[in-house]
Enzyme design. Structure first.
Site, PDB file in Angstrom:
ATOM      1  N   LYS A  75      18.963  76.687  75.946  1.00 48.28           N
ATOM      2  CA  LYS A  75      18.765  77.071  74.728  1.00 48.28           C
ATOM      3  C   LYS A  75      19.304  75.880  73.919  1.00 48.28           C
ATOM      4  O   LYS A  75      20.444  75.360  74.203  1.00 48.28           O
ATOM      5  CB  LYS A  75      19.722  78.134  74.341  1.00 48.28           C
ATOM      6  CG  LYS A  75      18.999  79.127  73.203  1.00 48.28           C
ATOM      7  CD  LYS A  75      17.897  79.662  73.374  1.00 48.28           C
ATOM      8  CE  LYS A  75      17.658  80.907  72.500  1.00 48.28           C
ATOM      9  NZ  LYS A  75      16.365  81.538  73.109  1.00 48.28           N
TER      10      LYS A  75
ATOM     11  N   THR B 278      16.624  82.154  78.462  1.00 51.16           N
ATOM     12  CA  THR B 278      17.090  81.310  77.473  1.00 51.16           C
ATOM     13  C   THR B 278      18.174  82.102  76.297  1.00 51.16           C
ATOM     14  O   THR B 278      19.109  81.927  75.999  1.00 51.16           O
ATOM     15  CB  THR B 278      16.199  80.435  76.739  1.00 51.16           C
ATOM     16  OG1 THR B 278      15.427  81.428  75.672  1.00 51.16           O
ATOM     17  CG2 THR B 278      15.573  79.511  77.483  1.00 51.16           C
ATOM     18  N   ASP B 279      17.533  83.511  76.181  1.00 54.19           N
ATOM     19  CA  ASP B 279      18.295  84.297  75.303  1.00 54.19           C
ATOM     20  C   ASP B 279      19.776  84.979  76.100  1.00 54.19           C
ATOM     21  O   ASP B 279      20.918  84.861  75.430  1.00 54.19           O
ATOM     22  CB  ASP B 279      17.634  85.619  74.986  1.00 54.19           C
ATOM     23  CG  ASP B 279      18.401  86.470  74.061  1.00 54.19           C
ATOM     24  OD1 ASP B 279      18.410  86.028  73.057  1.00 54.19           O
ATOM     25  OD2 ASP B 279      19.129  87.428  74.636  1.00 54.19           O
TER      26      ASP B 279
ATOM     27  N   PHE C 249      27.537  36.135  58.116  1.00 51.48           N
ATOM     28  CA  PHE C 249      26.450  36.027  59.192  1.00 51.48           C
ATOM     29  C   PHE C 249      25.905  34.684  59.037  1.00 51.48           C
ATOM     30  O   PHE C 249      25.011  34.474  58.501  1.00 51.48           O
ATOM     31  CB  PHE C 249      25.598  37.174  59.442  1.00 51.48           C
ATOM     32  CG  PHE C 249      24.622  37.401  60.654  1.00 51.48           C
ATOM     33  CD1 PHE C 249      25.309  37.390  61.826  1.00 51.48           C
ATOM     34  CD2 PHE C 249      23.287  37.060  60.389  1.00 51.48           C
ATOM     35  CE1 PHE C 249      24.259  37.335  62.910  1.00 51.48           C
ATOM     36  CE2 PHE C 249      22.473  36.825  61.661  1.00 51.48           C
ATOM     37  CZ  PHE C 249      23.106  37.292  62.957  1.00 51.48           C
TER      38      PHE C 249
ATOM     39  N   ARG D 246      28.647  39.004  52.577  1.00 44.72           N
ATOM     40  CA  ARG D 246      27.698  39.874  52.577  1.00 44.72           C
ATOM     41  C   ARG D 246      28.286  41.319  52.465  1.00 44.72           C
ATOM     42  O   ARG D 246      29.349  41.650  52.944  1.00 44.72           O
ATOM     43  CB  ARG D 246      26.714  40.016  53.621  1.00 44.72           C
ATOM     44  CG  ARG D 246      27.169  40.245  55.082  1.00 44.72           C
ATOM     45  CD  ARG D 246      26.155  40.120  55.973  1.00 44.72           C
ATOM     46  NE  ARG D 246      26.647  40.379  57.402  1.00 44.72           N
ATOM     47  CZ  ARG D 246      26.095  40.557  58.419  1.00 44.72           C
ATOM     48  NH1 ARG D 246      24.700  40.519  58.610  1.00 44.72           N
ATOM     49  NH2 ARG D 246      26.626  40.981  59.682  1.00 44.72           N
TER      50      ARG D 246
ATOM     51  N   VAL E 246      27.832  42.323  63.597  1.00 45.03           N
ATOM     52  CA  VAL E 246      28.033  43.746  63.973  1.00 45.03           C
ATOM     53  C   VAL E 246      28.368  43.658  65.398  1.00 45.03           C
ATOM     54  O   VAL E 246      29.200  44.355  65.751  1.00 45.03           O
ATOM     55  CB  VAL E 246      26.709  44.430  63.494  1.00 45.03           C
ATOM     56  CG1 VAL E 246      26.767  45.839  64.283  1.00 45.03           C
ATOM     57  CG2 VAL E 246      26.448  44.369  62.149  1.00 45.03           C
ATOM     58  N   GLN E 247      27.531  42.474  66.103  1.00 38.57           N
ATOM     59  CA  GLN E 247      27.930  42.488  67.454  1.00 38.57           C
ATOM     60  C   GLN E 247      29.493  42.332  67.880  1.00 38.57           C
ATOM     61  O   GLN E 247      30.051  42.949  68.622  1.00 38.57           O
ATOM     62  CB  GLN E 247      27.271  41.363  68.031  1.00 38.57           C
ATOM     63  CG  GLN E 247      25.732  41.451  68.368  1.00 38.57           C
ATOM     64  CD  GLN E 247      24.757  41.435  67.161  1.00 38.57           C
ATOM     65  OE1 GLN E 247      25.198  41.327  65.866  1.00 38.57           O
ATOM     66  NE2 GLN E 247      23.668  41.256  67.337  1.00 38.57           N
TER      67      GLN E 247
ATOM     68  N   ASN F 273      22.161  48.326  61.377  1.00 37.13           N
ATOM     69  CA  ASN F 273      22.799  47.148  60.236  1.00 37.13           C
ATOM     70  C   ASN F 273      21.883  47.905  59.042  1.00 37.13           C
ATOM     71  O   ASN F 273      20.648  47.301  58.922  1.00 37.13           O
ATOM     72  CB  ASN F 273      22.618  45.939  60.822  1.00 37.13           C
ATOM     73  CG  ASN F 273      23.116  44.837  59.732  1.00 37.13           C
ATOM     74  OD1 ASN F 273      23.907  45.428  58.742  1.00 37.13           O
ATOM     75  ND2 ASN F 273      22.875  43.640  59.980  1.00 37.13           N
TER      76      ASN F 273
ATOM     77  N   HIS G  51      20.817  47.305  55.446  1.00 38.24           N
ATOM     78  CA  HIS G  51      20.652  46.134  54.805  1.00 38.24           C
ATOM     79  C   HIS G  51      20.627  46.470  53.188  1.00 38.24           C
ATOM     80  O   HIS G  51      20.161  47.486  52.886  1.00 38.24           O
ATOM     81  CB  HIS G  51      19.372  45.366  55.012  1.00 38.24           C
ATOM     82  CG  HIS G  51      19.342  44.871  56.364  1.00 38.24           C
ATOM     83  ND1 HIS G  51      20.339  44.174  57.194  1.00 38.24           N
ATOM     84  CD2 HIS G  51      18.277  45.034  57.277  1.00 38.24           C
ATOM     85  CE1 HIS G  51      19.753  43.927  58.417  1.00 38.24           C
ATOM     86  NE2 HIS G  51      18.774  44.673  58.647  1.00 38.24           N
TER      87      HIS G  51
END
Ligand code: AZA
Length: 305
Positions: A10, A58-59, A160, A177, A232-233, A259, A261
């Protein structure tokens, strides 16, 4: 023909549990989660021979989750996931593997007239605490915990430049930025930290899962705010290293960060209006495309627990 892999169960089982303080029943805690519980094992004949005898409906999976939530501890989600997986593994001989994925909504108690209110909460919309657990018979639990969709933005303190360029590069380098992302971070627990249900219970009552979550969230928000980001890296690597330093029971940290923008808009067509670089005040939030930066950071071999 052969069934190569199969699992079923489920998904999107929504559960809210309230905990009342026995000394002061108006003082309460709530947890709301969405659970996915999938079973695997000797179930091929249900696909190949229409043999329903091997199917735990699944119930039943859903009802079991409700009963387990009612009859036992659900805080933290790692413990509830482990209890659910352990139940299906021990209850059914032919079920040999269980996947439990939980997303917990971020309801936070809020202050009223300067004090935390005993039973009122505000939702941090979008943000989730997550747990993804896999249990195979006598194997240790495989548990990943995480944070999903914690959206952050900083309006300066991000650069950057110095990136690779070629004949297709139009991107201008920048020393200032906007930076915005939806934090998606996960961390994996050393199997020896969670070998069995008793160990998971012990770690849970010692606050190990909650502390790791708090550390990961705090580190993420602090590094995001305080670091003058080179990329970001580099920022996600610095976050990962700090989390690994603070939480000895985890083996790896993974980030997957879009990222998002915010574009400068050229308004110079209107009477030479300056809206670029240090004069950029009106920006265009751009939903797509977005950068997508991922990495998994592990400890050095010798640093392992
Ligand atoms: N990393 C960033 O931080 N910013 C970027 C990238 C990248 O890989 N590519 N364009 N802008």
């Amino acid at each position: 023909m052969a069934v190569v892999s199969a699992r079923y169960g489920k998904a999107n089982v929504r559960i809210l549990k309230v905990k009342r303080d026995p000394e002061d029943p108006k003082h309460q805690d709530v947890i709301e989660m969405r659970v996915r519980c999938l079973l695997e094992g000797a179930i091929e004949t249900s696909y190949t021979e229409a043999d329903n005898s091997v199917i735990v409906p699944t119930d039943t999976v859903k009802q079991t989750l409700y009963i387990l939530a009612k009859q036992g501890e659900v805080w933290p989600i790692e413990l509830f996931a482990a209890r659910a997986a352990q139940h299906f593994i021990t209850r059914y001989d032919h079920i040999t593997g269980v996947h439990v994925d939980i997303e917990q909504l971020c309801w936070k108690r809020y202050d009223v007239q300067g004090k935390p209110h005993p039973h009122s909460f505000v939702l941090n919309q979008g943000e989730l605490r997550t747990c993804s657990l896999y249990k195979q018979q006598a194997e240790p639990f495989k548990i990943n915990s995480g944070i999903k969709n914690l959206t952050v933005l900083k309006s300066t303190g991000s650069q950057f430049h110095g990136y690779n360029t070629c004949e297709y590069t139009i991107l201008e380098p920048t020393w200032d930025r906007f930076l915005s992302t939806d934090i998606n971070a996960t961390w994996s627990w050393f199997p020896k930290t969670v070998p069995d249900l008793k160990a998971v219970e012990k770690q849970a009552s010692a606050g190990v899962f909650d502390n790791a979550y708090d550390s990961a969230r705090n580190v993420t928000l602090e590094v995001f705010a305080l670091e003058d980001s080179a990329s970001v890296q580099a920022t996600m690597y610095n976050m990962s290293k700090l989390i690994l330093d603070k939480v000895p029971e985890i083996e790896t940290v993974k980030y997957a960060l879009p990222n998002k923008h915010y574009m400068e808009i050229d308004l110079s067509w209107h009477k030479g209006l300056q809206n670029k670089g240090k004069d950029a005040e009106v920006l265009l939030p751009s939903t797509d495309p977005n950068g997508l930066i991922e990495c998994t950071v592990a400890r050095d071999e010798k640093a392992k627990l």
